[in-house]
Design a protein around this motif. Structure first.
Motif, PDB file in Angstrom:
ATOM      1  N   LYS A 237     -44.941 -19.779  -2.092  1.00 50.28           N
ATOM      2  CA  LYS A 237     -45.771 -20.685  -1.318  1.00 50.28           C
ATOM      3  C   LYS A 237     -44.937 -21.435  -0.290  1.00 50.28           C
ATOM      4  O   LYS A 237     -45.372 -21.663   0.838  1.00 50.28           O
ATOM      5  N   GLU A 238     -43.714 -21.789  -0.629  1.00 51.34           N
ATOM      6  CA  GLU A 238     -42.823 -22.494   0.287  1.00 51.34           C
ATOM      7  C   GLU A 238     -42.528 -21.648   1.521  1.00 51.34           C
ATOM      8  O   GLU A 238     -42.497 -22.151   2.645  1.00 51.34           O
ATOM      9  N   GLU A 239     -42.323 -20.346   1.311  1.00 52.77           N
ATOM     10  CA  GLU A 239     -42.046 -19.452   2.431  1.00 52.77           C
ATOM     11  C   GLU A 239     -43.265 -19.332   3.347  1.00 52.77           C
ATOM     12  O   GLU A 239     -43.140 -19.365   4.569  1.00 52.77           O
ATOM     13  N   VAL A 240     -44.452 -19.232   2.748  1.00 51.54           N
ATOM     14  CA  VAL A 240     -45.690 -19.164   3.533  1.00 51.54           C
ATOM     15  C   VAL A 240     -45.858 -20.450   4.332  1.00 51.54           C
ATOM     16  O   VAL A 240     -46.162 -20.418   5.531  1.00 51.54           O
ATOM     17  N   ASP A 241     -45.649 -21.600   3.686  1.00 44.07           N
ATOM     18  CA  ASP A 241     -45.769 -22.888   4.375  1.00 44.07           C
ATOM     19  C   ASP A 241     -44.774 -22.997   5.520  1.00 44.07           C
ATOM     20  O   ASP A 241     -45.106 -23.486   6.601  1.00 44.07           O
ATOM     21  N   ARG A 242     -43.540 -22.555   5.304  1.00 45.12           N
ATOM     22  CA  ARG A 242     -42.511 -22.618   6.341  1.00 45.12           C
ATOM     23  C   ARG A 242     -42.889 -21.733   7.527  1.00 45.12           C
ATOM     24  O   ARG A 242     -42.801 -22.157   8.686  1.00 45.12           O
ATOM     25  N   LEU A 243     -43.365 -20.517   7.266  1.00 43.09           N
ATOM     26  CA  LEU A 243     -43.762 -19.613   8.346  1.00 43.09           C
ATOM     27  C   LEU A 243     -44.974 -20.140   9.090  1.00 43.09           C
ATOM     28  O   LEU A 243     -45.035 -20.079  10.319  1.00 43.09           O
ATOM     29  N   ASN A 244     -45.957 -20.697   8.372  1.00 49.35           N
ATOM     30  CA  ASN A 244     -47.130 -21.285   9.031  1.00 49.35           C
ATOM     31  C   ASN A 244     -46.722 -22.444   9.921  1.00 49.35           C
ATOM     32  O   ASN A 244     -47.253 -22.612  11.020  1.00 49.35           O
ATOM     33  N   SER A 245     -45.779 -23.240   9.456  1.00 43.86           N
ATOM     34  CA  SER A 245     -45.287 -24.366  10.258  1.00 43.86           C
ATOM     35  C   SER A 245     -44.619 -23.867  11.531  1.00 43.86           C
ATOM     36  O   SER A 245     -44.805 -24.440  12.611  1.00 43.86           O
ATOM     37  N   GLN A 246     -43.843 -22.797  11.426  1.00 38.38           N
ATOM     38  CA  GLN A 246     -43.177 -22.237  12.604  1.00 38.38           C
ATOM     39  C   GLN A 246     -44.186 -21.683  13.604  1.00 38.38           C
ATOM     40  O   GLN A 246     -44.027 -21.852  14.816  1.00 38.38           O
ATOM     41  N   VAL A 247     -45.212 -21.010  13.105  1.00 37.36           N
ATOM     42  CA  VAL A 247     -46.249 -20.467  13.996  1.00 37.36           C
ATOM     43  C   VAL A 247     -46.990 -21.611  14.688  1.00 37.36           C
ATOM     44  O   VAL A 247     -47.239 -21.572  15.898  1.00 37.36           O
TER      45      VAL A 247
END
Length: 175
Positions: A46-56
């Motif tokens: 979930k942390e990786e998904v959150d980090r990628l969503n934040s970058q997008v």
């Protein structure tokens, strides 16, 4: 015989030209496209998904900073859709929309907050508005466009706004 060789060479050159054009397009891919392609692959946490969503979300905001040489002033502009945040020296403004009807009123609301009005979409001394935008999820706007008076309503996502605003501040300091 020579005609066939010329045809084969011509087809080969056309094929090379197409591949070269495709290669040049793929090298132009921007940061947002790269991030979207990374999100398409299954994430492991979930942390990786959150980090990628934040970058997008951050990549959806365009930032440009420059020095106005003749005026000896620094300027930064941050933009997404019809929303522009500008820093000119120590002054901040927010602009909504384009081609406003002369002397018309523009209204914005951040999430379920209070209505904020300005003349022709320009919010001067906008730090209080920017602070609300940092905490918000959506900015809703309404204004009349040009002389026809068409009512324009927009909803702009504020995801990534705080990160983009902080990036703009860093770029401003580096000028």
């Amino acid at each position: 015989m020579f005609n066939n060789i010329f045809k084969i060479c011509g087809i080969f050159l056309i094929f090379l030209g197409i591949n070269a054009a495709q290669a040049s397009v793929s090298t132009i891919d921007d940061q947002l496209t790269d991030l979207i392609s990374r999100v398409e692959y299954p994430a492991r946490s979930k942390e990786e998904v959150d980090r990628l969503n934040s970058q997008v979300a951050r990549a959806s905001w365009r930032i440009k900073c420059w020095v106005r040489v003749f005026e000896d002033t620094k300027v930064c502009v941050m933009q997404k859709s019809h929303l522009t945040v500008m820093r000119l020296e120590d002054s901040y403004s927010v602009s909504i929309g384009t081609q406003h009807q002369k002397n018309s009123s523009t209204t914005i609301r951040i999430d379920q907050g209070q209505l904020i009005q300005a003349r022709e979409g320009l919010y001067r001394e906008a730090l209080p508005v920017i602070e609300q935008m940092k905490r918000g999820y959506y900015l809703f706007s309404r204004y009349k466009m040009s002389e026809k008076g068409n009512l324009i309503e927009n909803k702009i996502s504020l995801l990534g706004f705080t990160e983009a605003f902080n990036d703009m501040q860093q770029q401003y300091r580096k000028l």
